[in-house]
Design a protein around this motif. Structure first.
Motif, PDB file in Angstrom:
ATOM      1  N   ALA A 134       0.838  -1.194   0.000  1.00  0.00           N
ATOM      2  CA  ALA A 134       0.000   0.000   0.000  1.00  0.00           C
ATOM      3  C   ALA A 134       0.878   1.252   0.000  1.00  0.00           C
ATOM      4  O   ALA A 134       1.856   1.328   0.744  1.00  0.00           O
ATOM      5  N   LEU A 135       0.553   2.223  -0.838  1.00  0.00           N
ATOM      6  CA  LEU A 135       1.326   3.455  -0.976  1.00  0.00           C
ATOM      7  C   LEU A 135       0.478   4.629  -0.500  1.00  0.00           C
ATOM      8  O   LEU A 135      -0.585   4.905  -1.051  1.00  0.00           O
ATOM      9  N   GLU A 136       0.934   5.300   0.537  1.00  0.00           N
ATOM     10  CA  GLU A 136       0.189   6.415   1.114  1.00  0.00           C
ATOM     11  C   GLU A 136       0.478   7.707   0.363  1.00  0.00           C
ATOM     12  O   GLU A 136       1.637   8.090   0.181  1.00  0.00           O
ATOM     13  N   ALA A 137      -0.581   8.377  -0.047  1.00  0.00           N
ATOM     14  CA  ALA A 137      -0.448   9.684  -0.693  1.00  0.00           C
ATOM     15  C   ALA A 137      -0.537  10.775   0.372  1.00  0.00           C
ATOM     16  O   ALA A 137      -1.536  10.885   1.073  1.00  0.00           O
ATOM     17  N   SER A 138       0.515  11.558   0.513  1.00  0.00           N
ATOM     18  CA  SER A 138       0.550  12.628   1.509  1.00  0.00           C
ATOM     19  C   SER A 138       0.009  13.922   0.904  1.00  0.00           C
ATOM     20  O   SER A 138       0.266  14.223  -0.269  1.00  0.00           O
ATOM     21  N   PRO A 139      -0.739  14.713   1.671  1.00  0.00           N
ATOM     22  CA  PRO A 139      -1.246  15.986   1.149  1.00  0.00           C
ATOM     23  C   PRO A 139      -0.101  16.898   0.726  1.00  0.00           C
ATOM     24  O   PRO A 139       0.976  16.896   1.316  1.00  0.00           O
ATOM     25  N   PHE A 155      -8.986  17.247  -2.724  1.00  0.00           N
ATOM     26  CA  PHE A 155      -7.740  16.735  -2.145  1.00  0.00           C
ATOM     27  C   PHE A 155      -6.683  16.668  -3.232  1.00  0.00           C
ATOM     28  O   PHE A 155      -6.958  16.272  -4.369  1.00  0.00           O
ATOM     29  N   THR A 156      -5.461  17.053  -2.888  1.00  0.00           N
ATOM     30  CA  THR A 156      -4.305  16.842  -3.766  1.00  0.00           C
ATOM     31  C   THR A 156      -3.178  16.262  -2.929  1.00  0.00           C
ATOM     32  O   THR A 156      -2.973  16.655  -1.778  1.00  0.00           O
ATOM     33  N   GLY A 157      -2.463  15.313  -3.494  1.00  0.00           N
ATOM     34  CA  GLY A 157      -1.364  14.689  -2.764  1.00  0.00           C
ATOM     35  C   GLY A 157      -0.384  14.039  -3.716  1.00  0.00           C
ATOM     36  O   GLY A 157      -0.568  14.035  -4.934  1.00  0.00           O
ATOM     37  N   SER A 158       0.663  13.476  -3.159  1.00  0.00           N
ATOM     38  CA  SER A 158       1.668  12.765  -3.948  1.00  0.00           C
ATOM     39  C   SER A 158       2.307  11.707  -3.065  1.00  0.00           C
ATOM     40  O   SER A 158       2.158  11.732  -1.834  1.00  0.00           O
TER      41      SER A 158
END
Length: 270
Positions: A134-139, A155-158
């Motif tokens: 699982a890859l967490e997208a941070s804000p 929401f926007t993240g990477s």
């Protein structure tokens, strides 16, 4: 004696065979990967099994066989190294290409390079399962992301493995427009999901990667590695159905792993 035609036989099979033998590959497969929930949304892939090829060789083969994904598998004693190329561009990861390899593998198992966030897989007949970390997208507060799309964002993240992620403040992504020229200057591919009016198991997703030679992918299994933990964190979902183009992708989140299920039809050409 003429080889009998198979319903899976691809248009560029003779060219693929010549390229496979030219570069010393021990086996060549052509596979179509379908969502387990529906027979639509097939993603084709060539699977080359053999020595590790140089980047310029992979580029040459993928350009000749464009637009189909090319998966190159090199076997070692205790692991396998996988490379994905499409339209002359290296792809950081490809879930459908890996599912195709799993189904084509002689022992039905995939042991992927530790440099990729793929934990392994299993194929039984034409059913395949792939496990992603699982890859967490941070804000993130990158204002340029909001200028790429025409819809408002909630929401926007990477995340560090090469994805930008956004949720549009709309329940229908059919009207989403993306500035592909602007996106092509960025380092990351873009994953977009919708925001339904109420929590549900069916979601929409679109995936754009013009910088990797793929303006929009219509079935992106690897995107679920980012979508699944985000839906769990914000909506409490451990499983969902993701609608992308004509395909439907289903997954299950178990702790730090995302499991994707698919049906694979494969044909060995040599």
């Amino acid at each position: 004696m003429q080889r009998p035609k198979h319903r899976l036989y691809p248009a560029k099979s003779k060219l693929a065979l010549r390229l496979s033998k030219r570069f010393g590959c021990s086996a060549l497969y052509f596979a179509k990967v379908f969502s387990q929930l529906s027979g639509r949304g097939a993603n084709p892939s060539w699977v080359f099994d053999g020595p590790r090829l140089q980047a310029h060789h992979c580029r040459h083969i993928s350009m000749r066989l464009a637009p189909v994904m090319c998966t190159f598998v090199t076997n070692h004693a205790r692991s396998q190294v996988i490379q994905w190329w499409q339209n002359g561009h290296a792809v950081r990861r490809c879930g459908h290409g890996t599912l195709a390899h799993i189904a084509c593998s002689a022992n039905g198992k995939s042991m992927c390079s530790k440099t990729e966030p793929l934990s392994g897989g299993l194929a039984v007949n034409s059913q395949a399962m792939l496990t992603f970390d699982a890859l967490e997208a941070s804000p993130c507060n990158d204002n340029s992301l909001s200028k790429i799309v025409n819809l408002p964002l909630s929401f926007t993240g990477s995340e560090p493995f090469g994805y930008d992620f956004m949720q549009c403040d709309s329940d229908d992504l059919r009207f989403l427009e993306v500035d592909l020229e602007h996106l092509a200057t960025r380092r990351n591919a873009l994953i977009v999901i919708n925001k339904p009016s109420h929590v549900q198991r069916h979601w929409q997703c679109r995936y754009f990667a013009p910088q990797f030679g793929n303006p929009e992918d219509l079935a992106t299994a690897s995107a679920l590695a980012v979508i699944a933990p985000w839906l769990h964190r914000h909506y409490g979902l451990n499983s969902a159905v993701i609608h992308q183009g004509s395909s439907r992708l289903n997954y299950k989140l178990s702790g730090q792993y995302v499991r994707i299920f698919a049906k694979v039809l494969a044909l060995r050409l040599h």
